[in-house]
Design an enzyme around this catalytic site. Structure first.
Site, PDB file in Angstrom:
ATOM      1  N   HIS A   1       0.826  -1.207   0.000  1.00  0.00           N
ATOM      2  CA  HIS A   1       0.000   0.000   0.000  1.00  0.00           C
ATOM      3  C   HIS A   1       0.865   1.265   0.000  1.00  0.00           C
ATOM      4  O   HIS A   1       0.635   2.194  -0.787  1.00  0.00           O
ATOM      5  CB  HIS A   1      -0.921  -0.007   1.220  1.00  0.00           C
ATOM      6  CG  HIS A   1      -1.619   1.292   1.433  1.00  0.00           C
ATOM      7  ND1 HIS A   1      -2.663   1.714   0.633  1.00  0.00           N
ATOM      8  CD2 HIS A   1      -1.409   2.284   2.337  1.00  0.00           C
ATOM      9  CE1 HIS A   1      -3.058   2.909   1.048  1.00  0.00           C
ATOM     10  NE2 HIS A   1      -2.321   3.284   2.068  1.00  0.00           N
TER      11      HIS A   1
ATOM     12  N   SER B   1      -3.804   0.344  -4.622  1.00  0.00           N
ATOM     13  CA  SER B   1      -2.899  -0.684  -4.113  1.00  0.00           C
ATOM     14  C   SER B   1      -3.642  -1.972  -3.769  1.00  0.00           C
ATOM     15  O   SER B   1      -3.053  -2.906  -3.248  1.00  0.00           O
ATOM     16  CB  SER B   1      -2.167  -0.179  -2.873  1.00  0.00           C
ATOM     17  OG  SER B   1      -3.096   0.152  -1.852  1.00  0.00           O
TER      18      SER B   1
ATOM     19  N   GLU C   1      -6.759   8.666  -0.220  1.00  0.00           N
ATOM     20  CA  GLU C   1      -6.795   7.216   0.003  1.00  0.00           C
ATOM     21  C   GLU C   1      -7.853   6.523  -0.856  1.00  0.00           C
ATOM     22  O   GLU C   1      -7.610   5.447  -1.388  1.00  0.00           O
ATOM     23  CB  GLU C   1      -7.077   6.890   1.487  1.00  0.00           C
ATOM     24  CG  GLU C   1      -5.976   7.284   2.452  1.00  0.00           C
ATOM     25  CD  GLU C   1      -4.741   6.382   2.400  1.00  0.00           C
ATOM     26  OE1 GLU C   1      -4.701   5.434   1.589  1.00  0.00           O
ATOM     27  OE2 GLU C   1      -3.797   6.665   3.157  1.00  0.00           O
TER      28      GLU C   1
ATOM     29  N   HIS D   1       0.848   4.956  -2.419  1.00  0.00           N
ATOM     30  CA  HIS D   1       1.304   6.322  -2.149  1.00  0.00           C
ATOM     31  C   HIS D   1       2.549   6.701  -2.948  1.00  0.00           C
ATOM     32  O   HIS D   1       2.670   7.838  -3.406  1.00  0.00           O
ATOM     33  CB  HIS D   1       1.584   6.512  -0.653  1.00  0.00           C
ATOM     34  CG  HIS D   1       0.340   6.567   0.171  1.00  0.00           C
ATOM     35  ND1 HIS D   1      -0.509   7.655   0.162  1.00  0.00           N
ATOM     36  CD2 HIS D   1      -0.218   5.657   1.002  1.00  0.00           C
ATOM     37  CE1 HIS D   1      -1.531   7.413   0.968  1.00  0.00           C
ATOM     38  NE2 HIS D   1      -1.378   6.207   1.482  1.00  0.00           N
TER      39      HIS D   1
HETATM   40 FE   LIG Z   1      -2.460   5.144   3.008  1.00  0.00          FE
END
Ligand SMILES: [Fe+2]
Length: 297
Positions: free
Chosen positions: A162, A227, A208, A167
Protein backbone atom coordinates in the site's frame (compact mmCIF):
# COMPACT_ATOMS: atom_id res chain seq x y z
CA UNK A 1 -16.42 2.75 14.20
CA UNK A 2 -12.71 2.41 13.70
CA UNK A 3 -10.45 5.21 14.82
CA UNK A 4 -7.16 5.79 13.03
CA UNK A 5 -5.30 4.10 15.88
CA UNK A 6 -7.03 0.86 15.02
CA UNK A 7 -5.84 0.85 11.42
CA UNK A 8 -2.54 -0.56 12.62
CA UNK A 9 -1.79 -3.46 14.91
CA UNK A 10 -0.41 -2.10 18.18
CA UNK A 11 3.34 -2.53 18.72
CA UNK A 12 4.78 -2.85 22.22
CA UNK A 13 8.29 -3.21 23.62
CA UNK A 14 8.67 -5.49 26.67
CA UNK A 15 10.92 -4.97 29.69
CA UNK A 16 13.61 -7.10 28.05
CA UNK A 17 13.40 -5.05 24.82
CA UNK A 18 11.41 -7.65 22.89
CA UNK A 19 9.10 -6.06 20.32
CA UNK A 20 5.62 -7.52 19.81
CA UNK A 21 3.06 -6.68 17.14
CA UNK A 22 -0.42 -7.46 18.44
CA UNK A 23 -2.49 -8.78 15.54
CA UNK A 24 -6.20 -8.87 16.30
CA UNK A 25 -7.90 -12.23 16.25
CA UNK A 26 -9.49 -11.77 12.82
CA UNK A 27 -6.18 -10.80 11.18
CA UNK A 28 -5.18 -13.29 8.44
CA UNK A 29 -1.82 -13.83 10.20
CA UNK A 30 -3.15 -14.02 13.78
CA UNK A 31 -2.75 -17.79 14.05
CA UNK A 32 0.45 -18.12 12.05
CA UNK A 33 3.39 -18.11 14.50
CA UNK A 34 5.96 -17.69 11.71
CA UNK A 35 4.16 -14.62 10.38
CA UNK A 36 3.88 -13.16 13.87
CA UNK A 37 7.62 -13.60 14.47
CA UNK A 38 8.32 -11.97 11.14
CA UNK A 39 6.15 -8.99 12.00
CA UNK A 40 7.94 -8.60 15.34
CA UNK A 41 11.36 -8.63 13.62
CA UNK A 42 10.36 -6.02 11.03
CA UNK A 43 8.74 -3.76 13.65
CA UNK A 44 11.87 -4.01 15.84
CA UNK A 45 14.02 -2.86 12.91
CA UNK A 46 11.84 0.24 12.46
CA UNK A 47 11.91 1.04 16.18
CA UNK A 48 15.72 0.79 16.22
CA UNK A 49 16.00 3.23 13.33
CA UNK A 50 17.09 6.81 14.09
CA UNK A 51 16.74 9.86 11.82
CA UNK A 52 19.81 10.12 9.64
CA UNK A 53 20.35 6.34 9.58
CA UNK A 54 19.79 4.42 6.35
CA UNK A 55 16.34 2.75 6.41
CA UNK A 56 16.41 -0.84 7.67
CA UNK A 57 17.24 -3.32 4.92
CA UNK A 58 14.74 -6.15 5.19
CA UNK A 59 15.84 -9.43 3.67
CA UNK A 60 12.42 -10.37 2.36
CA UNK A 61 11.55 -14.05 2.35
CA UNK A 62 10.33 -16.02 -0.66
CA UNK A 63 6.66 -15.86 0.41
CA UNK A 64 6.87 -12.07 0.85
CA UNK A 65 8.51 -11.61 -2.55
CA UNK A 66 5.80 -13.78 -4.05
CA UNK A 67 3.07 -11.54 -2.59
CA UNK A 68 4.77 -8.50 -4.13
CA UNK A 69 5.09 -10.20 -7.53
CA UNK A 70 1.46 -11.37 -7.43
CA UNK A 71 0.13 -7.94 -6.53
CA UNK A 72 2.27 -6.20 -9.20
CA UNK A 73 1.19 -8.70 -11.84
CA UNK A 74 -2.51 -8.42 -10.98
CA UNK A 75 -2.50 -4.64 -10.61
CA UNK A 76 -0.67 -3.81 -13.86
CA UNK A 77 -3.62 -4.32 -16.26
CA UNK A 78 -6.02 -2.76 -13.74
CA UNK A 79 -3.87 0.36 -13.41
CA UNK A 80 -3.74 0.56 -17.19
CA UNK A 81 -7.53 0.63 -17.33
CA UNK A 82 -8.59 2.31 -14.09
CA UNK A 83 -5.86 4.58 -12.70
CA UNK A 84 -5.71 8.30 -13.43
CA UNK A 85 -3.26 9.42 -16.11
CA UNK A 86 -0.74 11.04 -13.74
CA UNK A 87 -0.48 7.79 -11.76
CA UNK A 88 0.14 5.76 -14.92
CA UNK A 89 2.88 8.18 -15.96
CA UNK A 90 4.46 7.81 -12.50
CA UNK A 91 4.52 4.01 -12.86
CA UNK A 92 6.73 4.44 -15.91
CA UNK A 93 8.83 7.22 -14.48
CA UNK A 94 9.62 5.56 -11.13
CA UNK A 95 10.04 2.09 -12.68
CA UNK A 96 10.05 0.40 -9.26
CA UNK A 97 10.88 -3.30 -9.28
CA UNK A 98 7.94 -5.64 -9.81
CA UNK A 99 9.87 -8.85 -9.10
CA UNK A 100 11.01 -8.03 -5.54
CA UNK A 101 10.06 -5.75 -2.67
CA UNK A 102 12.13 -2.56 -2.89
CA UNK A 103 13.97 -1.11 0.10
CA UNK A 104 12.74 2.22 1.46
CA UNK A 105 16.01 3.97 0.56
CA UNK A 106 15.64 2.68 -2.98
CA UNK A 107 12.13 4.15 -3.11
CA UNK A 108 13.46 7.45 -1.73
CA UNK A 109 16.24 7.53 -4.33
CA UNK A 110 13.74 7.15 -7.17
CA UNK A 111 11.39 9.70 -5.65
CA UNK A 112 14.20 12.16 -5.03
CA UNK A 113 14.73 12.67 -8.72
CA UNK A 114 10.99 12.57 -9.49
CA UNK A 115 9.54 14.75 -6.76
CA UNK A 116 11.84 15.16 -3.76
CA UNK A 117 10.04 12.82 -1.35
CA UNK A 118 11.78 10.63 1.20
CA UNK A 119 10.57 7.43 2.87
CA UNK A 120 11.31 6.68 6.52
CA UNK A 121 10.40 3.49 8.40
CA UNK A 122 7.37 3.11 10.69
CA UNK A 123 6.81 0.14 13.00
CA UNK A 124 3.06 0.63 12.90
CA UNK A 125 0.86 3.53 13.89
CA UNK A 126 2.40 6.96 13.52
CA UNK A 127 0.28 9.50 15.37
CA UNK A 128 -1.64 11.85 13.09
CA UNK A 129 0.33 14.95 14.01
CA UNK A 130 3.71 13.32 13.32
CA UNK A 131 2.47 11.72 10.11
CA UNK A 132 1.08 14.97 8.67
CA UNK A 133 3.94 17.15 9.91
CA UNK A 134 6.29 14.89 7.96
CA UNK A 135 4.12 15.13 4.83
CA UNK A 136 4.54 18.89 5.00
CA UNK A 137 8.31 18.28 4.68
CA UNK A 138 7.87 15.69 1.91
CA UNK A 139 8.70 12.83 4.25
CA UNK A 140 6.53 9.72 4.19
CA UNK A 141 6.32 7.30 7.13
CA UNK A 142 6.10 3.81 5.71
CA UNK A 143 5.64 0.35 7.15
CA UNK A 144 7.88 -2.39 5.71
CA UNK A 145 5.95 -5.57 6.48
CA UNK A 146 4.09 -7.49 3.81
CA UNK A 147 0.46 -8.61 4.15
CA UNK A 148 -0.19 -12.27 4.98
CA UNK A 149 0.38 -14.48 1.93
CA UNK A 150 -3.00 -16.18 2.43
CA UNK A 151 -4.77 -12.95 1.44
CA UNK A 152 -2.75 -11.01 -1.16
CA UNK A 153 -6.02 -9.42 -2.32
CA UNK A 154 -6.48 -7.14 0.65
CA UNK A 155 -4.90 -6.18 3.94
CA UNK A 156 -6.60 -4.80 7.05
CA UNK A 157 -3.51 -2.65 7.68
CA UNK A 158 -1.38 -0.42 5.46
CA UNK A 159 1.57 -2.64 4.41
CA UNK A 160 4.51 -1.87 2.14
CA UNK A 161 2.42 -2.77 -0.90
CA UNK A 162 0.00 0.00 0.00
CA UNK A 163 2.66 2.50 1.05
CA UNK A 164 4.87 2.11 -2.01
CA UNK A 165 2.61 1.02 -4.85
CA UNK A 166 -0.26 3.26 -3.77
CA UNK A 167 1.30 6.32 -2.15
CA UNK A 168 4.76 6.11 -3.74
CA UNK A 169 3.44 6.55 -7.25
CA UNK A 170 1.02 9.27 -6.15
CA UNK A 171 3.86 11.16 -4.48
CA UNK A 172 5.68 11.15 -7.81
CA UNK A 173 2.76 12.90 -9.56
CA UNK A 174 2.58 16.70 -9.77
CA UNK A 175 -1.03 17.00 -8.57
CA UNK A 176 -1.46 14.25 -5.99
CA UNK A 177 2.06 14.41 -4.57
CA UNK A 178 1.55 18.10 -3.98
CA UNK A 179 -1.84 17.42 -2.37
CA UNK A 180 -0.11 15.14 0.15
CA UNK A 181 2.26 18.01 0.98
CA UNK A 182 -0.59 20.52 1.18
CA UNK A 183 -2.45 18.21 3.62
CA UNK A 184 0.69 18.21 5.76
CA UNK A 185 0.96 21.99 5.65
CA UNK A 186 -2.71 22.22 6.67
CA UNK A 187 -2.20 19.98 9.70
CA UNK A 188 0.54 22.30 10.96
CA UNK A 189 -2.09 25.07 11.30
CA UNK A 190 -4.55 22.96 13.31
CA UNK A 191 -4.45 22.90 17.09
CA UNK A 192 -7.63 20.94 17.88
CA UNK A 193 -7.50 17.16 17.70
CA UNK A 194 -11.05 17.19 16.30
CA UNK A 195 -9.87 19.40 13.43
CA UNK A 196 -7.00 17.05 12.72
CA UNK A 197 -9.39 14.10 12.61
CA UNK A 198 -11.62 16.03 10.20
CA UNK A 199 -8.59 16.69 7.97
CA UNK A 200 -7.59 13.02 8.12
CA UNK A 201 -11.07 11.99 7.00
CA UNK A 202 -10.97 14.38 4.03
CA UNK A 203 -7.56 12.87 3.24
CA UNK A 204 -9.08 9.39 3.56
CA UNK A 205 -11.90 10.08 1.10
CA UNK A 206 -9.58 11.78 -1.39
CA UNK A 207 -5.94 10.66 -1.37
CA UNK A 208 -6.79 7.22 0.00
CA UNK A 209 -10.13 6.43 -1.65
CA UNK A 210 -10.78 9.15 -4.22
CA UNK A 211 -12.13 8.65 -7.72
CA UNK A 212 -12.56 11.16 -10.51
CA UNK A 213 -13.76 11.49 -14.06
CA UNK A 214 -11.04 11.71 -16.68
CA UNK A 215 -11.49 11.33 -20.45
CA UNK A 216 -15.17 10.59 -19.75
CA UNK A 217 -14.32 7.59 -17.52
CA UNK A 218 -14.37 7.04 -13.79
CA UNK A 219 -10.79 6.45 -12.61
CA UNK A 220 -9.11 6.02 -9.24
CA UNK A 221 -6.56 8.36 -7.71
CA UNK A 222 -6.73 7.12 -4.08
CA UNK A 223 -3.77 5.07 -2.79
CA UNK A 224 -6.08 2.65 -0.98
CA UNK A 225 -7.85 1.73 -4.19
CA UNK A 226 -4.75 1.74 -6.39
CA UNK A 227 -2.90 -0.68 -4.11
CA UNK A 228 -5.72 -3.20 -3.68
CA UNK A 229 -6.65 -5.36 -6.63
CA UNK A 230 -9.79 -6.42 -4.81
CA UNK A 231 -10.91 -2.85 -4.24
CA UNK A 232 -9.93 -1.52 -7.64
CA UNK A 233 -12.21 -4.07 -9.31
CA UNK A 234 -15.12 -2.93 -7.16
CA UNK A 235 -15.00 0.82 -7.10
CA UNK A 236 -17.19 1.50 -10.09
CA UNK A 237 -19.99 -0.40 -8.37
CA UNK A 238 -19.80 1.60 -5.13
CA UNK A 239 -22.17 4.34 -4.10
CA UNK A 240 -20.65 7.51 -5.54
CA UNK A 241 -21.36 10.94 -4.10
CA UNK A 242 -20.25 14.37 -5.24
CA UNK A 243 -17.35 15.96 -3.34
CA UNK A 244 -18.66 17.40 -0.10
CA UNK A 245 -16.15 18.46 2.55
CA UNK A 246 -18.66 18.51 5.38
CA UNK A 247 -19.63 14.92 4.70
CA UNK A 248 -16.14 13.65 3.90
CA UNK A 249 -14.77 15.15 7.09
CA UNK A 250 -17.38 13.62 9.35
CA UNK A 251 -18.39 10.27 7.83
CA UNK A 252 -17.23 7.23 9.76
CA UNK A 253 -15.29 4.60 7.91
CA UNK A 254 -14.16 1.06 8.52
CA UNK A 255 -10.78 0.20 7.06
CA UNK A 256 -11.35 -3.52 7.41
CA UNK A 257 -14.02 -3.51 4.71
CA UNK A 258 -14.08 -2.30 1.16
CA UNK A 259 -15.30 1.27 1.15
CA UNK A 260 -19.04 1.29 0.31
CA UNK A 261 -19.25 5.05 -0.32
CA UNK A 262 -16.78 7.00 -2.43
CA UNK A 263 -16.60 10.67 -3.32
CA UNK A 264 -16.29 11.44 -6.97
CA UNK A 265 -14.77 14.54 -8.54
CA UNK A 266 -15.71 15.56 -12.05
CA UNK A 267 -12.12 16.44 -12.93
CA UNK A 268 -8.57 16.79 -11.58
CA UNK A 269 -9.28 20.53 -11.47
CA UNK A 270 -12.19 19.94 -9.09
CA UNK A 271 -9.94 17.99 -6.70
CA UNK A 272 -7.42 20.81 -6.83
CA UNK A 273 -10.08 23.40 -6.17
CA UNK A 274 -12.17 21.67 -3.49
CA UNK A 275 -9.73 19.40 -1.65
CA UNK A 276 -6.58 21.41 -2.41
CA UNK A 277 -8.41 24.63 -1.56
CA UNK A 278 -9.52 23.11 1.74
CA UNK A 279 -5.96 22.03 2.60
CA UNK A 280 -4.64 25.50 1.74
CA UNK A 281 -7.11 27.49 3.79
CA UNK A 282 -8.57 25.35 6.60
CA UNK A 283 -8.20 26.45 10.20
CA UNK A 284 -9.68 25.19 13.46
CA UNK A 285 -12.41 27.81 13.04
CA UNK A 286 -13.40 26.94 9.46
CA UNK A 287 -13.42 23.24 10.29
CA UNK A 288 -15.53 23.86 13.38
CA UNK A 289 -17.96 25.71 11.13
CA UNK A 290 -18.11 22.77 8.67
CA UNK A 291 -18.68 20.34 11.53
CA UNK A 292 -21.50 22.50 12.91
CA UNK A 293 -23.15 22.77 9.49
CA UNK A 294 -22.96 19.00 9.17
CA UNK A 295 -24.54 18.50 12.59
CA UNK A 296 -27.58 20.60 11.68
CA UNK A 297 -27.85 19.37 8.07
FE1 LIG B 1 -2.46 5.14 3.01
Amino acid sequence: MFEEAQLYSPVTTGAGGEVTVHLHDGHPGAHDPGYRRRRNTIAAAALAWRPGDPAPVIDYEAAEQEVWRTVCRELAPLHERLAVREFRAALERLALPTDRVPGLDEVSARLATAAGWRYVPAAGLVDLRTFYAALGDRVFHSTQYVRHPAMPLYTPEPDIVHEVIGHGHLLATPTFGELHRRAGAAAARLRDEASLRFLSRVFWFSLEFGVLVEDGELRAYGAGILSSYGEIEQFRAMELRPLNLREMGTVDYDITKYQPVLYRAESVAEIERVVGGFFDTCTDETIEELRREHAVA
